[in-house]
Design a protein around this motif. Structure first.
Motif, PDB file in Angstrom:
ATOM      1  N   ALA A 128       3.695  -4.592  -1.458  1.00 25.92           N
ATOM      2  CA  ALA A 128       2.511  -3.725  -1.507  1.00 25.92           C
ATOM      3  C   ALA A 128       1.401  -4.255  -0.601  1.00 25.92           C
ATOM      4  CB  ALA A 128       2.012  -3.605  -2.940  1.00 25.92           C
ATOM      5  N   LYS A 169      -0.126  -2.426   2.802  1.00 19.79           N
ATOM      6  CA  LYS A 169      -1.560  -2.129   2.934  1.00 19.79           C
ATOM      7  C   LYS A 169      -2.178  -2.812   4.157  1.00 19.79           C
ATOM      8  CE  LYS A 169      -2.697  -0.177  -1.133  1.00 19.79           C
ATOM      9  NZ  LYS A 169      -3.353   1.070  -1.287  1.00 19.79           N
ATOM     10  N   ARG A 224       0.887  -2.421   7.699  1.00 23.10           N
ATOM     11  CA  ARG A 224       1.387  -1.067   7.935  1.00 23.10           C
ATOM     12  C   ARG A 224       2.678  -1.032   8.761  1.00 23.10           C
ATOM     13  NH1 ARG A 224      -1.929   2.474   5.389  1.00 23.10           N
ATOM     14  NH2 ARG A 224      -4.089   1.843   5.392  1.00 23.10           N
TER      15      ARG A 224
END
Length: 52
Positions: A14, A18, A21
């Motif tokens: 995650a 973020k 990318r």
């Protein structure tokens, strides 16, 4: 503190999505590779390297 591997992989994935990318296929390959590597013969080596 013992953190389950699956939780660590989710958090790292995650954060990577973020911040950096990358393409989704790259994230899936890295997460699956990490999961498979944790169940391989190298798992004790990785465990001692992380535990220190």
């Amino acid at each position: 503190m013992d953190v389950p591997l699956w939780l660590t992989l989710i958090v790292v994935g995650a954060l990577g999505i973020k911040l950096i990318r990358p393409p989704w296929w790259l994230v899936a390959v890295l997460l699956l590779g990490g999961f498979l590597l944790a169940d391989s013969l190298l798992a004790p080596v990785i465990d001692t390297a992380i535990s220190k």
